[in-house]
Every structure is written in C-alpha cells, then in structure tokens.
Write a protein that holds these residues in place. Structure first.
Motif, mmCIF file in Angstrom:
data_model
loop_
_atom_site.group_PDB
_atom_site.id
_atom_site.type_symbol
_atom_site.label_atom_id
_atom_site.label_comp_id
_atom_site.label_asym_id
_atom_site.label_seq_id
_atom_site.Cartn_x
_atom_site.Cartn_y
_atom_site.Cartn_z
ATOM 1 N N ILE A 62 1.314 -5.498 -1.389
ATOM 2 C CA ILE A 62 0.774 -5.878 -0.070
ATOM 3 C C ILE A 62 -0.386 -4.960 0.327
ATOM 4 N N VAL A 63 -0.211 -3.659 0.071
ATOM 5 C CA VAL A 63 -1.284 -2.704 0.392
ATOM 6 C C VAL A 63 -2.551 -3.056 -0.385
ATOM 7 N N LYS A 64 -2.372 -3.327 -1.670
ATOM 8 C CA LYS A 64 -3.532 -3.651 -2.514
ATOM 9 C C LYS A 64 -4.221 -4.917 -2.011
ATOM 10 N N LYS A 65 -3.411 -5.899 -1.636
ATOM 11 C CA LYS A 65 -3.949 -7.175 -1.150
ATOM 12 C C LYS A 65 -4.675 -6.987 0.195
ATOM 13 N N SER A 66 -4.150 -6.089 1.025
ATOM 14 C CA SER A 66 -4.730 -5.872 2.356
ATOM 15 C C SER A 66 -6.179 -5.399 2.288
ATOM 16 N N PHE A 67 -6.475 -4.597 1.262
ATOM 17 C CA PHE A 67 -7.810 -4.000 1.184
ATOM 18 C C PHE A 67 -8.697 -4.693 0.143
ATOM 19 N N LYS A 68 -8.297 -5.897 -0.251
ATOM 20 C CA LYS A 68 -9.057 -6.633 -1.264
ATOM 21 C C LYS A 68 -10.486 -6.909 -0.811
ATOM 22 N N GLY A 69 -10.674 -7.126 0.482
ATOM 23 C CA GLY A 69 -12.014 -7.446 0.982
ATOM 24 C C GLY A 69 -12.869 -6.237 1.298
ATOM 25 N N PHE A 70 -12.375 -5.039 0.957
ATOM 26 C CA PHE A 70 -13.120 -3.819 1.273
ATOM 27 C C PHE A 70 -13.473 -3.059 -0.004
ATOM 28 N N ASP A 71 -14.465 -2.205 0.130
ATOM 29 C CA ASP A 71 -14.943 -1.446 -1.024
ATOM 30 C C ASP A 71 -14.014 -0.258 -1.261
ATOM 31 N N CYS A 72 -12.840 -0.547 -1.810
ATOM 32 C CA CYS A 72 -11.802 0.476 -1.973
ATOM 33 C C CYS A 72 -11.294 0.517 -3.417
ATOM 34 N N GLU A 73 -10.814 1.692 -3.788
ATOM 35 C CA GLU A 73 -10.119 1.853 -5.050
ATOM 36 C C GLU A 73 -8.686 2.276 -4.708
ATOM 37 N N ILE A 74 -7.724 1.434 -5.062
ATOM 38 C CA ILE A 74 -6.326 1.698 -4.712
ATOM 39 C C ILE A 74 -5.605 2.311 -5.915
ATOM 40 N N PRO A 90 8.537 -4.336 8.433
ATOM 41 C CA PRO A 90 7.410 -4.936 7.712
ATOM 42 C C PRO A 90 6.173 -4.963 8.607
ATOM 43 N N PHE A 91 5.022 -4.884 7.997
ATOM 44 C CA PHE A 91 3.786 -4.838 8.776
ATOM 45 C C PHE A 91 2.836 -5.952 8.332
ATOM 46 N N LYS A 92 1.944 -6.318 9.227
ATOM 47 C CA LYS A 92 0.936 -7.317 8.894
ATOM 48 C C LYS A 92 -0.271 -6.620 8.262
ATOM 49 N N GLU A 93 -0.934 -7.331 7.375
ATOM 50 C CA GLU A 93 -2.067 -6.749 6.662
ATOM 51 C C GLU A 93 -3.159 -6.274 7.619
ATOM 52 N N ASP A 94 -3.446 -7.065 8.663
ATOM 53 C CA ASP A 94 -4.531 -6.673 9.568
ATOM 54 C C ASP A 94 -4.179 -5.423 10.374
ATOM 55 N N VAL A 95 -2.865 -5.211 10.610
ATOM 56 C CA VAL A 95 -2.441 -3.991 11.308
ATOM 57 C C VAL A 95 -2.697 -2.782 10.414
ATOM 58 N N VAL A 126 -5.865 2.089 9.175
ATOM 59 C CA VAL A 126 -6.632 2.879 8.200
ATOM 60 C C VAL A 126 -8.081 3.020 8.654
ATOM 61 N N SER A 127 -8.634 1.936 9.216
ATOM 62 C CA SER A 127 -10.038 1.981 9.636
ATOM 63 C C SER A 127 -10.258 2.942 10.797
ATOM 64 N N ARG A 128 -9.184 3.294 11.491
ATOM 65 C CA ARG A 128 -9.301 4.263 12.571
ATOM 66 C C ARG A 128 -9.424 5.692 12.036
ATOM 67 N N VAL A 129 -9.096 5.852 10.755
ATOM 68 C CA VAL A 129 -9.097 7.193 10.163
ATOM 69 C C VAL A 129 -10.273 7.380 9.196
ATOM 70 N N VAL A 130 -10.548 6.355 8.392
ATOM 71 C CA VAL A 130 -11.633 6.441 7.414
ATOM 72 C C VAL A 130 -12.592 5.267 7.595
ATOM 73 N N ASP A 131 -13.750 5.378 6.990
ATOM 74 C CA ASP A 131 -14.796 4.365 7.142
ATOM 75 C C ASP A 131 -14.634 3.279 6.085
ATOM 76 N N LEU A 132 -14.069 2.151 6.490
ATOM 77 C CA LEU A 132 -13.909 1.031 5.568
ATOM 78 C C LEU A 132 -15.194 0.221 5.527
ATOM 79 N N ARG A 133 -15.697 -0.033 4.326
ATOM 80 C CA ARG A 133 -16.907 -0.843 4.194
ATOM 81 C C ARG A 133 -16.569 -2.115 3.434
ATOM 82 N N PRO A 134 -17.021 -3.299 3.911
ATOM 83 C CA PRO A 134 -16.731 -4.547 3.213
ATOM 84 C C PRO A 134 -17.167 -4.497 1.753
#
Length: 373
Positions: free
Chosen positions: A17-29, A106-111, A116-124
C-alpha cells in the motif's frame, strides 16, 4: 534527486500500500520487515523519511526508533509511526523520543501522502528538477482580491516585467485556478470577508502540490490586527497598500528565488559592467553583494579582466554603497583586474563628503570608463 522513503513493516500488504501510495511521485521506496533490517537499510540508503510500524517481530518500532535517534548519522531522519488503533497511546508515549507524526491503520493512501508531504518535499513523477528562473523570465502571480481595482493596480505596477498577473476574487476561484495551473506566487488580500484569507492559506498549505508556494498577505498598513493574524498563520510576508512596486518586485524575486543578477551585471566586449540602480538602499546593496563574488569569478573564467562600476543612474551616495564599492575595488586589486567608476554630478559631489570616497575618480560615461582602463 529522487526522494527516498524507507518503509519498515512486517506486513507485506502495508508495504505494498505504501509503495502504491507514492506511485505518482518521484520517490524511491525501500523496504524492511523489522527493526533490525530497518536500521541496516537506513544506514545503507540514508532515506529522507522513514515510515515505521510499531509492532514487529525481532525488533519492534520503538526499539528501532530509540536506536535510530541515538545514532549521530541517522538521528536527523524524520520518522512517521504507523500503528493500529489500539497502539495510538503508545505513539503518544514515544513521541518524546522523536517522531514527526503518526498514522493509525488502516489508513487511506491520500492521508499517508498528505502526512509525508508535510515533512518532505514530494514532487510529481516525471517532473524535471527545477531550474532557477531569472528575474526577466515569465512567472505567474495569482492575486486574490475582491476589489478589481487592486488587481488592476498590480497588473499595471509590474507591466514593465514579463510577469503574468492573474486575478480572482474569491477562495473558490483561487482553488480552481491552482488546480489548473500552479502559480509561482500568490498574493491574498487579508481583508477578504469571513476570514477567507486565512482559510485559503490553510487550504493551499495542506495541498502537496501548492504547500511551498510563497504566500503574500495584502493589507493596508494600519490594519495591524489582520497582519498579526496573517503572520501568526505563516504568510511569507505582508505587502502594504498602497503598494511600493520596487519593494514588491524584490520580495517576489527573493521568494520565488529568481536570479536577479541580470539587473546589475552585464558582460561583453572584454568588460563586465556593474550597473547600479537609482535607489541603492541597504537591501539593493545586499542583493548586489550576493551576486558579486560569483559574477566576478564568471567574468574571470570567461577571460574578462576589466570591470566598470556604473553609478551614473544612482540618485544618492550612502555608506552602504561606498562599502560595496570599496569591497569591489579591493576584490579587483586582489585579482589583478582593471576597473573604473562612472558617476553623475550628485554622486561625484557626495563622494567628496566621505573620507572613504573623497579621492575617487569618476568617468562621465561607460565609454569613457572603458577607454580609461
């Protein structure tokens, strides 16, 4: 550079779920199944943030967090804890160890993305590394004011620049605009009805795509209370009405991180010209000083060995400007660069009043200055 997120959880489902949540962002999980693996992975990849489960076999999240925070090389990594509803109280207890936030399963992906975006700079994903814009590049400024005259005033005030001013009159229109186009800077009237300025500020700051946009409050100087509330909320700065557009441009330039060196430095034909503006107050002098070392190095590296300090447009000489010129001339001497000064009648007369500049020799034009060195 891609953002590195380490998820430490014994549940494969949660890691997916974590990996799927950040699929649209420039992240390495990267993943780990327990605290031991988590510590090893943290030391290996040095993640930008860790999502850490509390209840795990081998080493639980509390022990891993304790060890992480006692390691000088890892203790600065922000951690968000993941816990079941029953473990909410545990999170509160270990908050003192050093967690930035927590999420109840359980948590929702957008939550998760929001936290996370409140702590680090997420870029699409797919978005290129930001390139620093120059002061004469087009940028988009959104002005939110229910008074069309103010929006028109801003448009007219920066009409000499390539900046695009977009005006809207309400919170809803501002949100709609940001969904279609992310502006470089937003100016919000603090006198919008029903506390709309603060509401809009919070909405913009809570969105991962808009949270870092510089937000200026617009207010009359005497509205002290609304300005205090805006500053307490976290507005980047306050612009007073009537607007001083020279100050406005400087604040926008700094907030948007525009390269303003082009306003002062020009290179060509074997010379670098430092063109000093009409108003050389402390802020302007500081801005010129910021670029001076890098531009001088750039000039030397490109084979330029002559510098003209052009003060013909300066309205008045002051100690800040004198100190800047003294420092600049010393730099030239240290680097064996030739230099010359230009100045108008006012500058020349005022220079004689200061001990530091009384012996300066000025040329009456840039061409004369070039011919003199």
């Amino acid at each position: 550079m891609r953002l590195k997120i380490l998820t430490v959880d014994d549940s494969k489902t949660v890691r997916i779920i974590v990996k799927k949540s950040f699929k649209g962002f420039d992240c390495e999980i990267t993943e780990a199944q327990n605290g031991v693996e988590g510590l090893a992975m943290a030391a290996k990849v040095n993640p930008d943030i860790i999502l850490l489960d509390i209840t795990m076999p081998v080493m639980d999240g509390v022990e891993m967090l304790t060890k992480l925070k006692s390691d000088p090389a890892l203790k600065a990594i922000p951690v968000i804890m993941l816990t079941a509803e029953a473990g909410r109280e545990n999170v509160m207890k270990i908050a003192k160890i050093g967690v930035r936030d927590y999420i109840v399963k359980p948590f929702k992906e957008d939550v998760l993305v929001d936290k996370v975006s409140r702590v680090v700079d997420l870029r699409p994903a797919g978005e290129a590394e930001p390139v620093q814009k120059k002061i004469d590049d087009p940028i988009d400024i959104l002005v939110v004011d229910d008074k069309p005259a103010i929006i028109n005033q801003v448009k007219e005030g920066v009409a000499h620049t390539p900046w695009n001013i977009h005006g809207v009159s309400s919170t809803g229109e501002a949100i709609d605009f940001c969904q279609k186009k992310i502006p470089d800077c937003i100016v919000i009237s603090l006198s919008l009805p029903e506390d709309a300025a603060i509401t809009l500020f919070r909405i913009i700051r809570s969105n991962a795509k808009t949270k870092y946009i510089p937000l200026f409050g617009l207010s009359v100087k005497t509205a002290v209370e609304e300005q205090a509330r805006a500053q307490q909320a976290g507005f980047s700065t306050i612009i007073h009405k009537p607007i001083d557009f020279e100050e406005f441009e400087n604040k926008v330039g700094k907030a948007v991180n525009l390269d303003a060196s082009g306003k002062y430095f020009e290179m060509g034909e074997g010379y670098m010209t430092v063109k000093l503006p009409k108003t050389c107050n402390a802020s302007v002098v500081n801005e010129v000083s910021t670029y001076l070392k890098a531009k001088t190095s750039e000039a030397v590296n490109s084979g330029i060995s002559k510098i003209i300090f052009d003060a013909q447009g300066v309205s008045s000489l002051n100690m800040d400007l004198i100190k800047l010129l003294l420092h600049s001339m010393k730099t030239c001497r240290d680097l064996s660069l030739k230099y010359a000064l230009t100045g108008n009648d006012v500058v020349i007369e005022e220079s004689k009043k200061f001990e530091e500049s009384k012996d300066w020799k000025f040329c009456d034009s840039v061409e004369t200055a070039k011919a003199s060195i």
